[in-house]
Design a protein around this motif. Structure first.
Motif, PDB file in Angstrom:
ATOM      1  N   CYS A   1      48.276   0.990   7.231  1.00 29.48           N
ATOM      2  CA  CYS A   1      46.892   0.492   7.206  1.00 29.48           C
ATOM      3  C   CYS A   1      46.260   0.543   8.593  1.00 29.48           C
ATOM      4  O   CYS A   1      45.035   0.618   8.723  1.00 29.48           O
ATOM      5  N   TYR A   2      47.069   0.501   9.621  1.00 24.18           N
ATOM      6  CA  TYR A   2      46.581   0.626  10.998  1.00 24.18           C
ATOM      7  C   TYR A   2      46.427   2.099  11.393  1.00 24.18           C
ATOM      8  O   TYR A   2      45.414   2.494  11.982  1.00 24.18           O
ATOM      9  N   GLY A   3      47.439   2.904  11.085  1.00 23.95           N
ATOM     10  CA  GLY A   3      47.472   4.276  11.589  1.00 23.95           C
ATOM     11  C   GLY A   3      46.440   5.189  10.959  1.00 23.95           C
ATOM     12  O   GLY A   3      45.830   6.018  11.651  1.00 23.95           O
ATOM     13  N   ILE A   4      46.206   5.067   9.658  1.00 19.68           N
ATOM     14  CA  ILE A   4      45.276   5.974   8.987  1.00 19.68           C
ATOM     15  C   ILE A   4      43.844   5.776   9.485  1.00 19.68           C
ATOM     16  O   ILE A   4      43.176   6.756   9.847  1.00 19.68           O
ATOM     17  N   PRO A   5      43.310   4.553   9.533  1.00 17.47           N
ATOM     18  CA  PRO A   5      41.945   4.399  10.086  1.00 17.47           C
ATOM     19  C   PRO A   5      41.837   4.841  11.540  1.00 17.47           C
ATOM     20  O   PRO A   5      40.781   5.329  11.959  1.00 17.47           O
ATOM     21  N   ARG A   6      42.908   4.692  12.301  1.00 17.74           N
ATOM     22  CA  ARG A   6      42.843   5.110  13.703  1.00 17.74           C
ATOM     23  C   ARG A   6      42.607   6.599  13.815  1.00 17.74           C
ATOM     24  O   ARG A   6      41.754   7.054  14.590  1.00 17.74           O
ATOM     25  N   VAL A   7      43.348   7.389  13.033  1.00 19.86           N
ATOM     26  CA  VAL A   7      43.181   8.841  13.088  1.00 19.86           C
ATOM     27  C   VAL A   7      41.810   9.246  12.556  1.00 19.86           C
ATOM     28  O   VAL A   7      41.132  10.110  13.127  1.00 19.86           O
TER      29      VAL A   7
END
Length: 468
Positions: free
Chosen positions: A52-58
């Protein structure tokens, strides 16, 4: 302190904010897994929250570059820090009140990831606005050094807080660090960047290489100084950017899987958990040493050749890790690799910050960050498959060779090979429109079959052709 980057008050404030934020980030990195794993969620919940953190960051990295170029990187960073301070503060309250659930953790992770994504490319636009291009290399090195010092201090502080008081206080420290960073950003006044831009407007860009014939946008400095290129034009004609993106893709495909999968497997086979910790520490210390070398070294006229030489060192050192004679030899190789990598990163970031037009730096760096971070899941998946079938040891020389060959291959490109320190992107010259026949002087284009008297009224005789 009297000259160079440290003489700029805004730069000193930026370093203070970076150190605070980095220490807080590592407190969060220790507290979040401990908070989740201490409850009933276990690794599954931890992996879900990290996704949930990594996908929005990219996803938000390109947005961050566009917004930073439109409203200013400093403003984007300030807003992102304030939002993250609130989000982590809410998470700290949740940690104090009990065991958090996925419904509580997921929205916070999404907000933090999105803010991180827009913050990353914006952060690369601030130094060019604070420092002159001559100080950018040393400024990037000092900035990286501060982040690495924070990376060494942060886990210790975070671990002590979590061990002694639980996850709540460590998360509170992280929230406070974002507030400190936001206050620092609010107090920074950019000055060197605009002055430098004014000087460039008077003197023209500093293009020196001879790559204009290949459409790389780094040719004669005296051409098109008044026209500002669009991002689409930069994507089409910026051959230097094309080369850097390809190198970033290949190198990070090779690096991420090797460090995240092959290195722990190699340590698990014969070095133990303590040995793995030593290797990770050497990875951080090597990066710090590379930043120190970059800060102390003199600017080179041909950064591409320094970049390639460091890549060869990286490839040899990484390939030798399993064959260097145990933990001590592997630690030395990891340290040498990380030192060369840290220096190389500063070289390429400085190169792009100077080369890219100031109004497009955010979007340029967002593309590079996508190439760096977007390859992570592919790299670790390929490494997992390769290590399983080939073992950990053969993976290191393969990855090292890929890194070295990618950069050496970049030297075959004239736009990269001939790039000179301080060279800026020069827009492509528009193709000259063909001169109408009627505009030519009779002396230049004699017409023996036409009476000489007609040459005194060429526009009237060919009005239709002129209009067309």
């Amino acid at each position: 302190m009297a000259s160079g980057p440290m003489s700029v008050r805004g730069f000193r404030l930026l370093l203070a904010g970076q150190l605070s934020s980095t220490v807080g980030d590592y407190c969060y990195a220790v507290a979040l897994p401990w908070l989740i794993l201490s409850g009933d969620g276990g690794p599954v919940l931890l992996g879900t929250v990290l996704a949930c953190y990594g996908i929005p960051r990219v996803v938000t990295i390109p947005l961050g570059g566009v917004v930073a170029d439109r409203i200013g990187g400093q403003r984007v960073m300030l807003i992102a820090d304030l939002v993250r301070a609130v989000a982590v503060g809410i998470l700290a309250v949740v940690a104090f009140t009990g065991t958090p659930t996925l419904a509580q953790l997921a929205p916070i992770a999404v907000v933090l990831g999105a803010c991180s994504g827009v913050f990353i490319p914006a952060s690369y636009t601030l130094l060019p606005a604070l420092l002159t291009k001559e100080d950018l290399g040393q400024g990037n090195a000092l900035s990286t050094m501060v982040n690495q010092v924070g990376g060494l201090l942060g886990p210790t502080v975070g671990g002590a807080l979590v061990a002694g008081f639980g996850a709540g206080p460590a998360l509170t420290v992280d929230a406070a660090s974002f507030l400190v960073s936001a206050v620092v950003l609010a107090r920074i006044r950019t000055g060197a960047g605009p002055a430098d831009e004014a000087a460039r407007a008077q003197d023209g860009p500093v293009g020196q290489d001879g790559g204009a014939d290949e459409g790389d946008g780094t040719g004669d400095a005296g051409k098109n100084t008044a026209r500002k290129p669009s991002f689409v034009e930069l994507l089409r004609h910026g051959r230097l950017l094309h080369v850097v993106l390809v190198v970033a893709l290949v190198c990070n495909l090779a690096f991420n899987g090797t460090i995240e999968v092959a290195l722990p497997e190699l340590a698990h086979q014969g070095m133990g958990a303590a040995g793995y910790g030593v290797l990770l520490t050497c990875l951080s210390l090597g990066g710090l040493a590379g930043s120190v070398l970059a800060a102390r070294s003199r600017p080179v006229d041909s950064p591409a050749y320094l970049f390639a030489a460091l890549a060869v060192v990286m490839g040899v050192a990484l390939g030798a890790v399993p064959y260097a004679g145990g933990l001590v030899g592997a630690a030395v190789c990891v340290c040498v690799y990380s030192m060369a990598s840290g220096w190389q990163n500063i070289v390429v970031v400085t190169m792009l910050q100077v080369w890219a037009p100031s109004a497009l730096i955010g979007r340029v760096m967002s593309l590079v960050m996508l190439a760096v971070m977007g390859t992570f899941p592919i790299s670790v998946a390929v490494a997992g498959f390769g290590v399983r079938h080939l073992g950990a040891a053969p993976f290191f020389p393969v990855a090292g060779a890929a890194i070295a060959l990618a950069v050496l291959g970049a030297l075959t490109q004239k736009a990269f090979r001939n790039h000179r320190s301080g060279t800026e992107y020069v827009p492509q010259a528009p193709a000259p429109a063909p001169a109408p026949v009627t505009a030519r002087a009779p002396a230049d284009l004699p017409a023996p079959d036409v009476p000489a008297v007609r040459s005194t009224h060429p526009r009237q005789d060919n009005s239709q052709e002129s209009q067309r």
